[in-house]
Design a protein around this motif. Structure first.
Motif, PDB file in Angstrom:
ATOM      1  N   SER A  68       1.387  -1.736   4.032  1.00  0.00           N
ATOM      2  CA  SER A  68       0.995  -3.114   4.306  1.00  0.00           C
ATOM      3  C   SER A  68       1.032  -3.902   2.981  1.00  0.00           C
ATOM      4  CB  SER A  68      -0.383  -3.177   4.953  1.00  0.00           C
ATOM      5  OG  SER A  68      -1.362  -2.762   4.048  1.00  0.00           O
TER       6      SER A  68
ATOM      7  N   CYS B  77       0.372   2.949   3.838  1.00  0.00           N
ATOM      8  CA  CYS B  77       0.691   2.307   5.118  1.00  0.00           C
ATOM      9  C   CYS B  77       1.691   1.173   4.938  1.00  0.00           C
ATOM     10  CB  CYS B  77      -0.576   1.787   5.780  1.00  0.00           C
ATOM     11  SG  CYS B  77      -1.265   0.351   4.952  1.00  0.00           S
TER      12      CYS B  77
ATOM     13  N   CYS C  76      -4.385  -0.167   0.136  1.00  0.00           N
ATOM     14  CA  CYS C  76      -5.051  -1.286   0.784  1.00  0.00           C
ATOM     15  C   CYS C  76      -6.492  -0.853   1.066  1.00  0.00           C
ATOM     16  CB  CYS C  76      -4.332  -1.676   2.079  1.00  0.00           C
ATOM     17  SG  CYS C  76      -4.481  -0.458   3.391  1.00  0.00           S
TER      18      CYS C  76
ATOM     19  N   CYS D 251      -6.985   1.918   3.839  1.00  0.00           N
ATOM     20  CA  CYS D 251      -6.526   3.252   3.421  1.00  0.00           C
ATOM     21  C   CYS D 251      -7.477   3.851   2.385  1.00  0.00           C
ATOM     22  CB  CYS D 251      -5.102   3.210   2.872  1.00  0.00           C
ATOM     23  SG  CYS D 251      -3.855   3.021   4.164  1.00  0.00           S
TER      24      CYS D 251
ATOM     25  N   CYS E  70       0.847  -1.198   0.000  1.00  0.00           N
ATOM     26  CA  CYS E  70       0.000   0.000   0.000  1.00  0.00           C
ATOM     27  C   CYS E  70       0.880   1.245   0.000  1.00  0.00           C
ATOM     28  CB  CYS E  70      -0.903  -0.020   1.232  1.00  0.00           C
ATOM     29  SG  CYS E  70      -1.834   1.505   1.458  1.00  0.00           S
TER      30      CYS E  70
END
Ligand SMILES: [Zn+2]
Ligand SMILES: [Zn+2]
Length: 441
Positions: free
Chosen positions: A308, A306, A383, A386, A303
């Motif tokens: 992830s 973030c 993601c 987000c 992402c």
């Protein structure tokens, strides 16, 4: 020197023949044949090979499989049950000499090739590269996918959901059901193991499309998948399994019991074949796409906000038309419970919900981007949490703009803005204050 007319075209026969084999569609071939006597004459001497060459231009290297789907002499429903399994499996083999392709067959060939291409686009977006709506499969990967998809079409055509009436299904003896499963196993048994595994991967992909639709529970998916790839595509495009209900007799959904004829429609024949070929069963948790794809693009992408991990599951411009959301849930905070907001919001987004218009609409929200979202770009990948965070901050702003553009004159702003609790229960307050605003208290 005077220009030669078409009818006096001085090209040798081999070149005329070659020119016709380059036609991209049957329509252009027909126009070419009619354009001059020379083309017409050459076509009449090699109609099968020229037609087959054009069919190849349309379908590609999966042409033998595509032709088998349309040329297979499908047995009448009642004759099918007693047909010898081996004969059913070997009838109209994929490799046979060029035959005449009738006008009906040409139309079916073009129609099926569109279905397979559209399914490949979805496969590519969900398994190969989330950033492209059109397939980026390599020629080799595309061939594997399409060959398997046509074989799946054949299988579903041979074992359709309407072969039996419900009362006939209920009357089928166990031995009769075993015989049908023996036919299904035999039809798959003609393929070499590597191509069988590819077929399994593509069957699971088609099943996944149906399972991902609302209303797609495993028992009914067993029945719906027997409608074949074209209907699975339609269900996916329409985003609801309900659009397929009319294709299947209501009686098949009469009670909650598994129907033995459909349960394990694909799974059981494959299981039989893994056993007889002594292959360890494929694990569903492994990405089956590895049997079709040599490489996945962006598999390790993260992402943009973030970090992830997400890979193919991340959302970006090419795939957020399929972002699973209920639009009114995107209204910020207590706006969700203010009917004077939710009702016009519902009307304003009705055309977006459950449609491909969702994609451009989400992209358009970037026009309202707030300063705290500096660095969140429309071309980035996100993601799900987000993207939801971005949407919640911007959807109400889009809606305010939409309402103002439609001529709405807002009442005075409420101090508590979208966070106001009074807006959830006081009609008077809803009517006399605007809540599409930032709290100042
Ligand atoms: Zn994130
Ligand atoms: Zn208020």
């Amino acid at each position: 020197m005077a220009m030669r007319s078409y009818s006096g075209l001085a090209l040798d026969d081999d070149i005329l023949d070659r020119i016709m084999t380059f036609c991209p569609t049957f329509g252009t071939l027909q126009s070419t044949v009619l354009v001059s006597k020379s083309f017409y004459r050459i076509f009449q001497t090699h109609p099968k090979s020229i037609t087959r060459a054009v069919a190849y231009n349309i379908v590609g290297p999966a042409l033998p499989q595509a032709l088998r789907v349309i040329q297979y002499p499908y047995p009448a429903h009642h004759a099918a049950d007693t047909l010898d399994a081996l004969r059913m499996a070997t009838e109209c083999p994929e490799d046979h000499a060029p035959s005449v392709i009738t006008a009906d067959e040409k139309a079916m060939l073009q129609g099926n090739s569109k279905v397979v291409a559209a399914l490949e686009d979805i496969y590519s977006l969900t398994n190969k590269d989330r950033t492209s709506k059109t397939s980026v499969l390599t020629p080799e990967e595309s061939w594997r996918f399409r060959r398997a998809m046509y074989r799946l079409m054949l299988y579903c055509n041979l074992f359709p959901p309407d072969r039996h009436e419900r009362h006939e299904i209920d009357d089928l003896e166990d031995t009769a059901i075993e015989k049908i499963f023996a036919q299904r196993t035999a039809v798959l048994n003609v393929y070499p193991t590597d191509e069988l595994v590819q077929l399994y991967a593509v069957a699971k992909f088609m099943r996944g499309l149906l399972e991902g639709l609302s209303g797609g529970d495993p028992r009914t998916v067993d029945i719906f998948q027997s409608l074949g790839p074209a209907r699975a595509l339609y269900g996916w495009q329409e985003r609801h399994i309900g659009v397929l209900v009319d294709d299947i007799s209501d009686e098949l959904f009469d009670n909650d019991d598994d129907i033995a004829l459909f349960s394990g429609y694909f799974a059981t024949p494959f299981k039989n074949l893994w056993e007889t070929r002594k292959i360890p069963p494929l694990k569903d948790e492994e990405p089956l796409s590895k049997w079709i794809l040599d490489q996945v693009n962006g598999a390790n992408d993260t992402c943009s906000q973030c970090a992830s991990p997400g890979g193919l599951q991340l959302f970006t411009d090419a795939n957020w038309h399929r972002f699973p959301i209920i639009l009114p849930n995107l209204l910020k905070s207590n706006l969700k419970a203010n009917p004077l907001v939710t009702q016009p919001f519902f009307a304003a987004t009705r055309h977006i919900a459950g449609s491909d218009a969702l994609g451009p609409w989400i992209s358009g929200l970037w026009a309202f981007r707030q300063t705290e979202f500096h660095g969140w770009d429309v071309g980035d990948s996100y993601c799900s949490p987000c993207l939801l965070k971005f949407l919640e901050e911007h959807v109400w702003r889009w809606f305010l703009d939409h309402q103002l553009a439609a001529g709405w004159t807002p009442p005075e702003d409420c101090w508590y803005g979208w966070n106001c609790r009074t807006q959830t229960h006081s009609l008077h307050h809803q009517q006399t204050r605007n809540h599409l605003c930032v709290p100042t208290k």
